[in-house]
Motif scaffolding. Structure first.
Motif, mmCIF file in Angstrom:
data_model
loop_
_atom_site.group_PDB
_atom_site.id
_atom_site.type_symbol
_atom_site.label_atom_id
_atom_site.label_comp_id
_atom_site.label_asym_id
_atom_site.label_seq_id
_atom_site.Cartn_x
_atom_site.Cartn_y
_atom_site.Cartn_z
ATOM 1 N N PHE A 178 58.081 37.341 74.718
ATOM 2 C CA PHE A 178 57.356 37.873 73.562
ATOM 3 C C PHE A 178 57.394 39.391 73.406
ATOM 4 C CE2 PHE A 178 54.965 34.228 75.369
ATOM 5 C CZ PHE A 178 55.124 33.304 74.344
ATOM 6 N N ASP A 179 57.702 40.120 74.470
ATOM 7 C CA ASP A 179 57.438 41.555 74.446
ATOM 8 C C ASP A 179 58.556 42.338 75.131
ATOM 9 O OD1 ASP A 179 56.271 44.078 74.372
ATOM 10 O OD2 ASP A 179 54.304 43.368 75.026
ATOM 11 N N ALA A 180 59.144 43.271 74.393
ATOM 12 C CA ALA A 180 60.201 44.100 74.958
ATOM 13 C C ALA A 180 59.685 44.994 76.082
ATOM 14 C CB ALA A 180 60.823 44.963 73.859
ATOM 15 N N GLU A 181 58.395 45.340 76.038
ATOM 16 C CA GLU A 181 57.837 46.227 77.049
ATOM 17 C C GLU A 181 57.793 45.575 78.429
ATOM 18 O OE1 GLU A 181 54.108 49.295 77.278
ATOM 19 O OE2 GLU A 181 53.653 47.254 76.620
ATOM 20 N N THR A 182 57.534 44.280 78.476
ATOM 21 C CA THR A 182 57.448 43.591 79.762
ATOM 22 C C THR A 182 58.760 42.928 80.159
ATOM 23 O OG1 THR A 182 56.657 41.548 78.711
ATOM 24 C CG2 THR A 182 54.992 43.120 79.480
ATOM 25 N N SER A 183 59.684 42.805 79.225
ATOM 26 C CA SER A 183 60.959 42.152 79.542
ATOM 27 C C SER A 183 61.809 43.087 80.388
ATOM 28 C CB SER A 183 61.721 41.790 78.269
ATOM 29 O OG SER A 183 62.227 42.948 77.629
ATOM 30 N N TYR A 184 62.688 42.488 81.184
ATOM 31 C CA TYR A 184 63.595 43.295 81.988
ATOM 32 C C TYR A 184 65.048 43.008 81.650
ATOM 33 C CZ TYR A 184 62.407 39.051 84.636
ATOM 34 O OH TYR A 184 62.108 37.767 84.997
ATOM 35 N N ALA A 185 65.253 42.169 80.643
ATOM 36 C CA ALA A 185 66.625 41.923 80.199
ATOM 37 C C ALA A 185 66.666 41.582 78.719
ATOM 38 C CB ALA A 185 67.247 40.794 81.010
ATOM 39 N N GLY A 186 65.690 42.070 77.960
ATOM 40 C CA GLY A 186 65.601 41.755 76.544
ATOM 41 C C GLY A 186 64.681 40.573 76.310
ATOM 42 N N GLU A 187 63.951 40.568 75.197
ATOM 43 C CA GLU A 187 63.008 39.491 74.928
ATOM 44 C C GLU A 187 63.596 38.447 73.983
ATOM 45 O OE1 GLU A 187 60.059 39.367 72.125
ATOM 46 O OE2 GLU A 187 60.221 41.448 71.414
ATOM 47 N N TRP A 188 62.964 37.279 73.959
ATOM 48 C CA TRP A 188 63.425 36.157 73.144
ATOM 49 C C TRP A 188 62.933 36.227 71.694
ATOM 50 C CZ3 TRP A 188 64.272 30.635 75.220
ATOM 51 C CH2 TRP A 188 64.897 30.663 76.462
ATOM 52 N N ASN A 189 61.941 37.068 71.408
ATOM 53 C CA ASN A 189 61.335 37.124 70.064
ATOM 54 C C ASN A 189 60.734 35.771 69.658
ATOM 55 O OD1 ASN A 189 62.596 39.609 70.159
ATOM 56 N ND2 ASN A 189 63.312 39.554 68.053
ATOM 57 N N VAL A 190 60.139 35.082 70.629
ATOM 58 C CA VAL A 190 59.564 33.773 70.332
ATOM 59 C C VAL A 190 58.473 33.876 69.271
ATOM 60 C CG1 VAL A 190 58.134 31.918 71.296
ATOM 61 C CG2 VAL A 190 60.147 32.721 72.536
ATOM 62 N N ASP A 191 57.608 34.892 69.378
ATOM 63 C CA ASP A 191 56.501 35.029 68.426
ATOM 64 C C ASP A 191 57.006 35.352 67.017
ATOM 65 O OD1 ASP A 191 57.339 37.377 69.701
ATOM 66 O OD2 ASP A 191 55.371 38.303 69.684
#
Length: 287
Positions: free
Chosen positions: A88-101
């Protein structure tokens, strides 16, 4: 645990997910320092979960609620997913987020269909043991059954009690990628009365050959829907392993109409690949 440690961990874990240096290079290119991108219908539970018998890690749980959750009394289907840091969040991702939300918010605006998504954070350096039902001689692991039992016996009852869910298996999905795809496949086949829908994306079937004997014993599932995704640029035996699994399931009686295997010519073992294919996964499982 700091973000630099997570970055190092994911490079290792994703690399073994498809056993290729090309993936490691691709993931490095995606790692960035980002600001928070999660939407306002995401919450992180105050309650954290230490899973008995698994490890001492405290697991945060993220919950996505559909845009109309607070304006209706309806109940919603639930999707359980792993690696919540990346969903859900680029800030917590370490390889890019899924943009689920963002993806589900847009889909709701177009279709008026809503979902609850429950994302469980992985245990960082314990991720391998959490997402693998059997050990690998080189990489260890093998505590995935404990993790899945936690989802079924502890987390799902908690979610069903505290949110307006459609709790039956036909409304409940389990979705993940790489080792998360492996544990989703395992969890769905172990508990078909709980998870009626499985999204097994870029699944690391190579981790243990026990997965094939397990699938053979448990493949006669008349009501389960399964979506498997693989990319031809993921490397190693990923495509061959997925095709082998598809063939085995059909031979053992898994309904063809309930199974889709998508092979993407330029698909790589990256979060961006799974992000781009997420909606299609949902559309097959829930339509």
């Amino acid at each position: 645990m700091n973000k630099s440690f997570f970055i190092v961990s994911v490079l290792f874990l994703l690399t073994i997910g498809c056993k290729t240096a090309e993936v490691k290079k691709e993931v490095r290119a995606e790692v960035k320092n980002e600001k928070s991108t999660r939407t306002n219908n995401i919450q992180i539970l105050e309650k954290e979960f230490i899973i008995n018998g698994l490890n001492e890690k405290s697991h945060k749980v993220w919950v996505y609620l559909p845009p109309n959750y607070t304006t209706t009394s309806k109940r919603f289907p639930v999707i359980y997913m792993h690696d919540a840091q990346n969903l859900f969040d680029a800030e917590t991702s370490y390889a890019g987020e899924w943009n689920v939300d963002e993806t589900l918010n847009k889909y709701y605006q177009e279709s008026k269909k809503g979902f609850i998504v429950v994302g469980i954070e992985n245990g960082g350096d314990k991720r391998i043991e959490e997402y693998t039902p059997w050990p690998n001689k080189k990489y260890g692991g093998g505590k995935g059954a404990i993790y899945i039992d936690f989802l079924v016996n502890d987390l799902k009852p908690f979610i069903d009690k505290n949110y307006r869910t459609k709790s039956k298996a036909k409304h409940t999905a389990i979705i993940g990628s790489s080792l998360g795809g492996l544990i989703s496949f395992y969890g769905g086949f172990k508990y078909p009365g709980v998870f009626g829908k499985i999204g097994a994306l870029s699944s690391s079937f190579w981790f243990s050959n026990n997965i094939y004997a397990f699938a053979s014993r448990n493949s006669a599932l008349k009501n389960t829907k399964l979506y498997m995704l693989i990319g031809e640029k993921e490397g190693g035996s990923m495509v061959a392993d997925t095709e082998k699994m598809e063939k085995l399931l059909i031979e053992k009686g898994f309904p063809k109409d309930n199974l889709t295997t998508k092979i993407v010519a330029d698909g790589k073992h990256t979060e961006s690949f799974w992000r781009d294919e997420f909606l299609e996964t949902i559309l097959f499982l829930y339509n």
